[in-house]
Scaffold this motif. Sequence first.
Motif, PDB file in Angstrom:
ATOM      1  N   ARG A   1      -5.305   4.769   7.675  1.00  0.00           N
ATOM      2  CA  ARG A   1      -4.808   5.763   6.715  1.00  0.00           C
ATOM      3  C   ARG A   1      -3.339   5.498   6.377  1.00  0.00           C
ATOM      4  NH1 ARG A   1      -5.013  12.351   7.580  1.00  0.00           N
ATOM      5  NH2 ARG A   1      -4.088  12.908   5.566  1.00  0.00           N
ATOM      6  N   GLN A   2      -2.555   5.095   7.376  1.00  0.00           N
ATOM      7  CA  GLN A   2      -1.145   4.762   7.150  1.00  0.00           C
ATOM      8  C   GLN A   2      -1.038   3.586   6.179  1.00  0.00           C
ATOM      9  OE1 GLN A   2       1.414   6.484   8.349  1.00  0.00           O
ATOM     10  NE2 GLN A   2       3.182   5.145   8.585  1.00  0.00           N
ATOM     11  N   HIS A   3      -1.843   2.554   6.409  1.00  0.00           N
ATOM     12  CA  HIS A   3      -1.822   1.385   5.535  1.00  0.00           C
ATOM     13  C   HIS A   3      -2.320   1.727   4.138  1.00  0.00           C
ATOM     14  CE1 HIS A   3      -1.949  -1.566   9.182  1.00  0.00           C
ATOM     15  NE2 HIS A   3      -0.726  -1.188   8.883  1.00  0.00           N
ATOM     16  N   ALA A   4      -3.338   2.597   4.046  1.00  0.00           N
ATOM     17  CA  ALA A   4      -3.875   2.983   2.737  1.00  0.00           C
ATOM     18  C   ALA A   4      -2.825   3.692   1.901  1.00  0.00           C
ATOM     19  CB  ALA A   4      -5.103   3.874   2.917  1.00  0.00           C
ATOM     20  N   GLY A   5      -1.889   4.360   2.563  1.00  0.00           N
ATOM     21  CA  GLY A   5      -0.795   5.024   1.854  1.00  0.00           C
ATOM     22  C   GLY A   5       0.337   4.086   1.492  1.00  0.00           C
ATOM     23  N   GLY A   6       0.172   2.790   1.766  1.00  0.00           N
ATOM     24  CA  GLY A   6       1.205   1.815   1.424  1.00  0.00           C
ATOM     25  C   GLY A   6       2.339   1.742   2.409  1.00  0.00           C
ATOM     26  N   ARG A   7       2.153   2.286   3.622  1.00  0.00           N
ATOM     27  CA  ARG A   7       3.229   2.353   4.604  1.00  0.00           C
ATOM     28  C   ARG A   7       2.889   1.517   5.834  1.00  0.00           C
ATOM     29  NH1 ARG A   7       2.310   8.378   4.645  1.00  0.00           N
ATOM     30  NH2 ARG A   7       3.471   8.482   6.605  1.00  0.00           N
ATOM     31  N   LEU A   8       3.899   0.909   6.404  1.00  0.00           N
ATOM     32  CA  LEU A   8       3.748   0.189   7.654  1.00  0.00           C
ATOM     33  C   LEU A   8       3.616   1.162   8.813  1.00  0.00           C
ATOM     34  CD1 LEU A   8       6.557  -2.506   7.183  1.00  0.00           C
ATOM     35  CD2 LEU A   8       4.103  -2.801   6.783  1.00  0.00           C
ATOM     36  N   THR A   9       3.043   0.704   9.920  1.00  0.00           N
ATOM     37  CA  THR A   9       3.052   1.514  11.138  1.00  0.00           C
ATOM     38  C   THR A   9       4.413   1.383  11.805  1.00  0.00           C
ATOM     39  OG1 THR A   9       2.300  -0.260  12.593  1.00  0.00           O
ATOM     40  CG2 THR A   9       0.601   1.054  11.469  1.00  0.00           C
ATOM     41  N   VAL A  10       4.659   2.231  12.781  1.00  0.00           N
ATOM     42  CA  VAL A  10       5.956   2.235  13.443  1.00  0.00           C
ATOM     43  C   VAL A  10       6.252   0.891  14.097  1.00  0.00           C
ATOM     44  CG1 VAL A  10       4.946   3.279  15.539  1.00  0.00           C
ATOM     45  CG2 VAL A  10       7.397   3.437  15.125  1.00  0.00           C
ATOM     46  N   ARG A  11       5.259   0.281  14.699  1.00  0.00           N
ATOM     47  CA  ARG A  11       5.502  -0.990  15.385  1.00  0.00           C
ATOM     48  C   ARG A  11       5.675  -2.135  14.381  1.00  0.00           C
ATOM     49  NH1 ARG A  11       5.363  -0.513  20.701  1.00  0.00           N
ATOM     50  NH2 ARG A  11       4.510   1.435  21.541  1.00  0.00           N
ATOM     51  N   GLU A  12       4.984  -2.075  13.258  1.00  0.00           N
ATOM     52  CA  GLU A  12       5.192  -3.069  12.210  1.00  0.00           C
ATOM     53  C   GLU A  12       6.595  -2.956  11.633  1.00  0.00           C
ATOM     54  OE1 GLU A  12       0.548  -3.363  10.621  1.00  0.00           O
ATOM     55  OE2 GLU A  12       1.940  -1.889   9.770  1.00  0.00           O
TER      56      GLU A  12
END
Length: 511
Positions: A30-41
């Motif tokens: 869901r984070q990636h689908a929103g165009g955002r990286l995860t915290v660790r990325e």
Amino acid sequence: MIEDWSDEVAQIQRRRERATGLGGPDKIARQHAGGRLTVRERIEALADQGSFTEIGALAGFPNADGTVTPANFVTGTARVDGRKVVLGADDFTGRGGSGDAAIHAKQVYSEQLAGQFRLPLIRLLDGASGGGSVKMIEQAGYSYVPVNPGWDHVVDNLSTVPVVSACLGPVVGLGAARAVMSHLCVLVEGLAQLFVAGPPVVKGGIGEDVDKEQLGGAEVHRRNGNVDRFVATEAEAFAVIRQFLSYLPSSVHDLPPVTTCDNVPDPEPLLSAIPRNPRRPYRIAPILDALFDTGSVFRYADYGGATVTALARLDGHPVGVVATDPYRGNTLSAAGALALTRLVDLCETFHLPLVSLTDQGGMTIGTAAERAGTLRAGARAISAVYQARVPQAELILRRVYGVGGAGIVNRHRGGRSWAWPSGDWGSLPAKGGIEAAYRAELARAEDPEADLAAIQERLATLTSPFRTAEHFGVQDIIDPRESRTLLCEWVHDAYRLLPAQVGPPNWGTRP
């Protein structure tokens, strides 16, 4: 058989591996689908490769099946362009960063670690940043009087170490407060929003029905001073963070980092930079590029309007810069005064000398300016200039008028000042000022227009910058092409004075 701790060591590794799973595959998707990286990325993209050392990776919430759900905040130390920093990053995949998935001690520790070890602090914000949730009341069985976790360290750090906040998603509540408690706040347009309370709370509280972008997107904050820089991507946000930190020491107990200057700009464009017609505007960017080390100009506050604030280098020495962009005006507005105050306070906190490229037509006038509280905002900015101990230098490019022009640098100190032949100064501009000063005389004249022209001709001779120089009203009028050489000589003198100013500022730095 030799007994050892192999089983426990294996368990440490398993728990660390689980922590890298964050809120689980669905939340990561869901984070990636929103165009955002995860915290660790994000940490991997910002920090030097392999330099991140995590602290508190095992912290989390035990589940019935024996697994642990990791806390929604990742912290540790890393290196950014070789310099050690503290990173504190929200994990939106864990309940949107809210308090019911947080262990506040981790966040507090990150602030405390940065201050005590005098390391720059970078906050990567996404969500509530450990802020409250109604679910917490039910889980605890009681309500509570709110306390901002670790806020004593948050406040103290502003006067101790460089603090940068990057808004990388919807930043709300405690996260929003932490965003503005920084020396630089960056927001990714389209991905990030910044607000005190989110749309559901706003609708329930005051009946206003808006989405996240309408409530706290880039256009909302473009001119209000909450955000210093707006960027298009997370990668650009990380690049801005790296560049900003490159001008600053690791703490107030150090001097700014001096580098070598390999590329000296061509001064020739400065001779024709200011139009002879005083009504014609000019671009400030080419002047900045011709004065400071090639590629070193870093725009600071995007919201300043006509007031341009920047960091730059002179012969490798970091300095703060205030200037005017005549294509956007030439007066000091309330927003411009806020930008100026922030720059001066930043320079005073971290010992950067100040350079004013003065073309200041005074404070902004008119009903809109009065409603905006321009006078008080301008007075605060001038107070910051006068309270700053760092060396100040001035190049007068064109106008110096009124209280705004008088206070753009502290001319009561023994700083260096040079004027270009295009200099034009006084209590107020001749246009309008003549009509006010000679109103009665012009009213009695048989030919007011002819008399006005005669007055203007008389004053033109008297207002020549060379007349002012004859009375030592300016230290020197120079060929504009000499400016960089003179400023570079000055900055070496200025840096000799800075060791005596190392340490916390006289006044605690405020956001």
